[in-house]
Design a protein around this motif. Sequence first.
Motif, PDB file in Angstrom:
ATOM      1  N   ASP A  47       0.818  -1.206   0.000  1.00 45.99           N
ATOM      2  CA  ASP A  47       0.000   0.000   0.000  1.00 45.99           C
ATOM      3  C   ASP A  47       0.856   1.261   0.000  1.00 45.99           C
ATOM      4  N   PHE A  48       1.933   1.255   0.792  1.00 48.90           N
ATOM      5  CA  PHE A  48       2.786   2.438   0.821  1.00 48.90           C
ATOM      6  C   PHE A  48       3.502   2.638  -0.504  1.00 48.90           C
ATOM      7  N   ARG A  49       3.954   1.558  -1.129  1.00 45.10           N
ATOM      8  CA  ARG A  49       4.598   1.695  -2.438  1.00 45.10           C
ATOM      9  C   ARG A  49       3.626   2.293  -3.454  1.00 45.10           C
ATOM     10  N   ARG A  50       2.365   1.835  -3.427  1.00 43.19           N
ATOM     11  CA  ARG A  50       1.354   2.392  -4.326  1.00 43.19           C
ATOM     12  C   ARG A  50       1.145   3.875  -4.071  1.00 43.19           C
ATOM     13  N   LEU A  51       1.130   4.260  -2.807  1.00 43.73           N
ATOM     14  CA  LEU A  51       0.943   5.665  -2.455  1.00 43.73           C
ATOM     15  C   LEU A  51       2.083   6.519  -2.996  1.00 43.73           C
ATOM     16  N   TRP A  52       3.334   6.042  -2.811  1.00 42.50           N
ATOM     17  CA  TRP A  52       4.492   6.800  -3.299  1.00 42.50           C
ATOM     18  C   TRP A  52       4.436   6.948  -4.815  1.00 42.50           C
ATOM     19  N   ILE A  53       4.032   5.893  -5.503  1.00 45.55           N
ATOM     20  CA  ILE A  53       3.965   5.942  -6.965  1.00 45.55           C
ATOM     21  C   ILE A  53       2.907   6.943  -7.420  1.00 45.55           C
ATOM     22  N   VAL A  54       1.748   6.950  -6.756  1.00 48.80           N
ATOM     23  CA  VAL A  54       0.682   7.900  -7.110  1.00 48.80           C
ATOM     24  C   VAL A  54       1.170   9.332  -6.902  1.00 48.80           C
TER      25      VAL A  54
ATOM     26  N   ALA B  37       5.253  14.436 -11.133  1.00 49.90           N
ATOM     27  CA  ALA B  37       5.963  14.345 -12.408  1.00 49.90           C
ATOM     28  C   ALA B  37       5.150  14.997 -13.526  1.00 49.90           C
ATOM     29  N   ARG B  38       3.839  14.881 -13.465  1.00 46.78           N
ATOM     30  CA  ARG B  38       2.981  15.475 -14.485  1.00 46.78           C
ATOM     31  C   ARG B  38       3.052  17.000 -14.463  1.00 46.78           C
ATOM     32  N   GLU B  39       3.367  17.582 -13.305  1.00 49.94           N
ATOM     33  CA  GLU B  39       3.554  19.035 -13.236  1.00 49.94           C
ATOM     34  C   GLU B  39       4.781  19.466 -14.034  1.00 49.94           C
ATOM     35  N   TYR B  40       5.732  18.553 -14.177  1.00 52.07           N
ATOM     36  CA  TYR B  40       6.958  18.841 -14.925  1.00 52.07           C
ATOM     37  C   TYR B  40       6.909  18.304 -16.344  1.00 52.07           C
ATOM     38  N   GLY B  41       5.744  17.895 -16.800  1.00 56.58           N
ATOM     39  CA  GLY B  41       5.583  17.424 -18.176  1.00 56.58           C
ATOM     40  C   GLY B  41       6.054  16.001 -18.413  1.00 56.58           C
ATOM     41  N   LEU B  42       6.178  15.221 -17.368  1.00 57.85           N
ATOM     42  CA  LEU B  42       6.561  13.805 -17.487  1.00 57.85           C
ATOM     43  C   LEU B  42       5.444  12.964 -16.890  1.00 57.85           C
ATOM     44  N   ASN B  43       5.501  11.674 -17.135  1.00 59.48           N
ATOM     45  CA  ASN B  43       4.661  10.798 -16.335  1.00 59.48           C
ATOM     46  C   ASN B  43       5.571   9.926 -15.474  1.00 59.48           C
ATOM     47  N   TYR B  44       4.971   9.083 -14.643  1.00 60.20           N
ATOM     48  CA  TYR B  44       5.747   8.320 -13.665  1.00 60.20           C
ATOM     49  C   TYR B  44       6.810   7.439 -14.319  1.00 60.20           C
ATOM     50  N   SER B  45       6.422   6.707 -15.349  1.00 58.99           N
ATOM     51  CA  SER B  45       7.362   5.762 -15.956  1.00 58.99           C
ATOM     52  C   SER B  45       8.526   6.499 -16.620  1.00 58.99           C
ATOM     53  N   GLN B  46       8.248   7.645 -17.244  1.00 63.64           N
ATOM     54  CA  GLN B  46       9.335   8.442 -17.843  1.00 63.64           C
ATOM     55  C   GLN B  46      10.277   8.956 -16.761  1.00 63.64           C
ATOM     56  N   LEU B  47       9.698   9.404 -15.637  1.00 66.73           N
ATOM     57  CA  LEU B  47      10.508   9.907 -14.527  1.00 66.73           C
ATOM     58  C   LEU B  47      11.460   8.840 -14.019  1.00 66.73           C
ATOM     59  N   ILE B  48      10.930   7.650 -13.741  1.00 61.32           N
ATOM     60  CA  ILE B  48      11.754   6.560 -13.208  1.00 61.32           C
ATOM     61  C   ILE B  48      12.803   6.138 -14.236  1.00 61.32           C
ATOM     62  N   SER B  49      12.413   6.095 -15.502  1.00 69.14           N
ATOM     63  CA  SER B  49      13.341   5.711 -16.560  1.00 69.14           C
ATOM     64  C   SER B  49      14.510   6.689 -16.638  1.00 69.14           C
ATOM     65  N   LYS B  50      14.204   7.988 -16.614  1.00 72.81           N
ATOM     66  CA  LYS B  50      15.261   8.997 -16.697  1.00 72.81           C
ATOM     67  C   LYS B  50      16.144   8.998 -15.456  1.00 72.81           C
TER      68      LYS B  50
END
Length: 114
Positions: free
Chosen positions: A56-63, A69-82
């Motif tokens: 549950d905590f991992r899900r919360l951190w990801i959300v 990340a969307r505020e910076y024009g990325l999504n989660y997967s792009q953020l983690i990848s970069k």
Amino acid sequence: MTRVKRGNVARKRRKKVLKLAKGFRGAHSNLFRIAKQQVVKSLRYAYVGRKRKKRDFRRLWIVRLNAVAREYGLNYSQLISKLKQSKIGLNRKMLSQLSILDEGAFSKIIDSIN
């Protein structure tokens, strides 16, 4: 065969179970047989709950990371990848905390990966 008096041992065993069942509703906290079943069930739930909490905590951190990340024009997967490409070894918990408590540091991290 000699007589065995189990009074002390049996009482200790029952008291141990009833102590664990304290606070349960109705007969589940008073009657030994029912309390024993309920204690076994509750310990099983507690074990599962400890595993669930990590999920549950991992899900919360990801959300949270996805939202920031969307505020910076990325999504989660792009953020983690970069982050992985630029060899920044911060875990999701730390990134989530940074995004909430120290936006300046988080924006520096975003700038360094772009």
